[in-house]
Design a protein around this motif. Structure first.
Motif, mmCIF file in Angstrom:
data_model
loop_
_atom_site.group_PDB
_atom_site.id
_atom_site.type_symbol
_atom_site.label_atom_id
_atom_site.label_comp_id
_atom_site.label_asym_id
_atom_site.label_seq_id
_atom_site.Cartn_x
_atom_site.Cartn_y
_atom_site.Cartn_z
ATOM 1 N N SER A 1 3.766 -4.676 8.596
ATOM 2 C CA SER A 1 4.551 -5.910 8.541
ATOM 3 C C SER A 1 4.301 -6.766 9.782
ATOM 4 O O SER A 1 4.206 -7.992 9.697
ATOM 5 C CB SER A 1 6.045 -5.587 8.431
ATOM 6 N N SER B 1 0.964 -8.468 9.363
ATOM 7 C CA SER B 1 1.045 -9.529 8.368
ATOM 8 C C SER B 1 1.739 -10.765 8.921
ATOM 9 O O SER B 1 1.285 -11.896 8.721
ATOM 10 C CB SER B 1 1.798 -9.016 7.131
ATOM 11 N N LEU B 2 2.845 -10.566 9.667
ATOM 12 C CA LEU B 2 3.557 -11.696 10.255
ATOM 13 C C LEU B 2 2.710 -12.393 11.312
ATOM 14 O O LEU B 2 2.733 -13.625 11.431
ATOM 15 C CB LEU B 2 4.881 -11.225 10.863
ATOM 16 N N VAL C 1 10.365 -8.631 3.837
ATOM 17 C CA VAL C 1 10.379 -8.093 5.209
ATOM 18 C C VAL C 1 11.808 -8.050 5.732
ATOM 19 O O VAL C 1 12.244 -7.054 6.322
ATOM 20 C CB VAL C 1 9.481 -8.942 6.134
ATOM 21 N N LEU D 1 10.132 -2.932 13.131
ATOM 22 C CA LEU D 1 9.260 -3.617 12.180
ATOM 23 C C LEU D 1 7.982 -2.786 12.057
ATOM 24 O O LEU D 1 7.253 -2.621 13.041
ATOM 25 C CB LEU D 1 8.945 -5.020 12.706
#
Length: 226
Positions: free
Chosen positions: A112, A115-116, A20, A108
């Protein structure tokens, strides 16, 4: 931008997967936008989570009659809760975002971000902290609009702008910009400014306001007209 510079601005990404971070540091991931660029608008889908590196973005709500109100600003180290809300709820934007200065930012991507939020507690805490902070700011804004006179709000805004200016007590702005920030119209703000000038609280020049009597403005901001 280096990894260290990115993590200094956004320490919540320290525990993010290396892939990332590497994707964010690629040259093509960075966007440089001039002043006045629209970044997103109402009803548009959200495609990512903005990370501001330099400059300032204003987020504005527009009423059906065309009047606007500044909701908040996004500066380096911050991000946009409306973007967060849209990504979490899979909804379109409910306000407009545009650059107030030349801006550099990273985006971002939505996958992503999701997912974070699921796997990185530091990032999740950062996003929820932003929600709490912005909600508190918006509640304060609602209180000011509902319970404070416009002249009080204008006096307070001038004091804040004066503190933040490079030349203290000298504000470079337009009457329209002040009206937009207060959710009012230019004609009313211009009339109030002329009244402040008559009272000796400020002096007016083209696109410049000089604060002459801070104590007087502070008294007006706190208690209203004598």
């Amino acid at each position: 931008m280096t990894r260290g510079e990115l993590l200094h601005l956004y320490p919540a990404l320290t525990s993010a997967p290396a892939a990332v971070i590497e994707a964010l540091l690629r040259p093509e991931a960075r966007m440089t936008l001039p002043t006045g660029t629209r970044i997103f608008a109402e009803t548009e889908p959200c495609r990512g989570f903005p990370l501001v590196i330099d400059g300032s973005i204003k987020v504005v709500k527009t009423a059906p009659n065309g009047r606007e109100m500044l909701l908040y600003r996004v500066e380096p180290g911050d991000s946009c809760i409306i973007s967060s809300s849209c990504l979490l709820g899979h909804t379109a934007y409910t306000a407009r975002g545009e650059t107030e200065s030349d801006v550099s930012l990273l985006v971002l991507p939505a996958p992503s971000f999701e997912s974070l939020m699921s796997n990185c507690s530091d990032f999740r805490d950062f996003v929820f902290h932003l929600f709490a902070q912005r909600i508190a700011e918006l509640m304060e804004l609602i209180e000011e609009v509902a319970f404070h006179r416009l002249d009080q709000r204008l006096a307070k805004l001038l004091l804040v702008r004066g503190e933040g200016s490079s030349a203290r007590d000298e504000i470079h702005t337009t009457h329209q910009a002040l009206a937009d920030e207060l959710g009012s119209v230019r004609e009313i703000v211009s009339r109030l400014l002329k009244g402040f000038a008559t009272q000796g609280l400020i002096s007016l020049e083209r696109e410049r306001i000089s604060l002459q009597d801070r104590k007087g403005l502070q008294a007006l901001a706190e208690h209203g007209p004598a």
